[in-house]
Design a protein around this motif. Structure first.
Motif, short mmCIF file in Angstrom:
data_model
loop_
_atom_site.label_atom_id
_atom_site.label_comp_id
_atom_site.label_asym_id
_atom_site.label_seq_id
_atom_site.Cartn_x
_atom_site.Cartn_y
_atom_site.Cartn_z
N PRO A 1 0.84 -1.20 0.00
CA PRO A 1 0.00 0.00 0.00
C PRO A 1 0.87 1.25 0.00
N ALA A 2 0.49 2.24 -0.81
CA ALA A 2 1.34 3.41 -1.01
C ALA A 2 1.66 4.15 0.29
N HIS B 1 -2.30 -10.41 1.67
CA HIS B 1 -3.27 -9.31 1.70
C HIS B 1 -3.96 -9.16 0.35
N GLU B 2 -5.28 -8.97 0.37
CA GLU B 2 -6.05 -8.86 -0.87
C GLU B 2 -6.51 -7.42 -1.08
N GLU C 1 -5.13 -1.46 5.07
CA GLU C 1 -4.75 -1.51 6.48
C GLU C 1 -4.03 -2.82 6.78
N LEU C 2 -2.83 -2.73 7.32
CA LEU C 2 -1.99 -3.89 7.58
C LEU C 2 -1.78 -4.04 9.09
N LEU C 3 -2.25 -5.13 9.64
CA LEU C 3 -2.20 -5.35 11.09
C LEU C 3 -0.77 -5.45 11.61
N VAL C 4 0.04 -6.35 11.02
CA VAL C 4 1.39 -6.57 11.53
C VAL C 4 2.27 -5.34 11.30
N PHE C 5 2.13 -4.73 10.13
CA PHE C 5 2.93 -3.54 9.83
C PHE C 5 2.56 -2.41 10.80
N ASP C 6 1.26 -2.23 11.07
CA ASP C 6 0.85 -1.21 12.02
C ASP C 6 1.42 -1.50 13.41
#
Length: 237
Positions: free
Chosen positions: A76-77, A146-147, A155-160
């Motif tokens: 995601p950008a 991720h789709e 929204e990325l859980l682990v990255f967040d």
């Protein structure tokens, strides 16, 4: 905390990235480095959306040890700058860890530093190197699953989780030990532009390892910034 902060769809209620302080030894890394892959810088583009229209995201090219392309990671950008910072941290702590390892092998170069101090610095920087490497491995798994092209969510859980824990120096903190007053941050979206000041400012009193002595011959910091080392798919991290 202002109501203008962008919140996550659901707060983070558990940590995925391990909180242990395990370090990595030279022999272990030597065997894993043979399977290393490299990452290019994120490239933003526009892509067709299955539901119609287009959407923007980044792609990150992946290379093997011979610099042959293995394909691309979707990203995601709004996570692009955080990805670059994560990759920089991997290279930085690897460089620090290797530098202290060289000092341990050449005690005459640091006559005023006891061997125990050098060993402790090597272990501590090795633990940070392994922590960032492990976090990136888990984030890569998340990106591959991720789709974002189907549901439009970026929204990325682990990255967040990583961004928040890195910001507050919680990478060695269990979820249950996060202070109650700080749980509010786990409900925010750290990669959102509206939260930039909250998750990019670093505390001036944040602990750091002693800077490793410079190597005898100059290394290319430019190459290190663009070639981001990671473990291959067949490795457990």
């Amino acid at each position: 905390m202002s109501d203008s902060h962008q919140r996550r769809a659901t707060p983070i209620r558990a940590f995925v990235i391990p909180s242990d302080g395990r370090t990595i030894g030279p022999q272990e890394w030597a065997s894993r480095e043979l399977h290393a892959v490299w990452y290019g810088l994120p490239e933003e583009g526009e892509y067709p959306h299955p539901a119609g229209g287009t959407y923007r995201r980044c792609k990150v090219e992946v290379f093997d040890g011979n610099q042959e392309s293995l394909g691309y990671l979707p990203l995601p950008a709004r996570y692009a700058s955080h990805w670059v910072q994560l990759c920089y941290s991997v290279v930085y702590w690897m460089t620090q860890w290797k530098a202290w390892g060289r000092e341990l092998g050449e005690p005459a170069r640091v006559p005023r530093q006891p061997a125990g101090f050098v060993t402790a610095c090597m272990n501590n920087t090795g633990a940070r190197f392994l922590k960032y490497l492990t976090a990136r491995r888990l984030i890569i798994d998340e990106l591959l699953e991720h789709e974002m092209s189907k549901d439009g969510s970026d929204e990325l859980l682990v990255f967040d989780e990583f961004i928040i824990r890195d910001r507050f120096d919680w990478l060695w903190t269990e979820y249950k030990d996060v202070p109650d007053r700080d749980l509010k941050y786990l409900g925010l979206s750290p990669a959102h532009a509206g939260n930039e000041r909250t998750f990019t400012k670093r505390d001036s009193g944040r602990s750091q390892e002693p800077e490793a002595p410079r190597p005898r011959r100059n290394a290319s910091s430019t190459d290190a910034a663009h070639e981001h080392l990671d473990l291959g798919q067949d490795q457990p991290l």
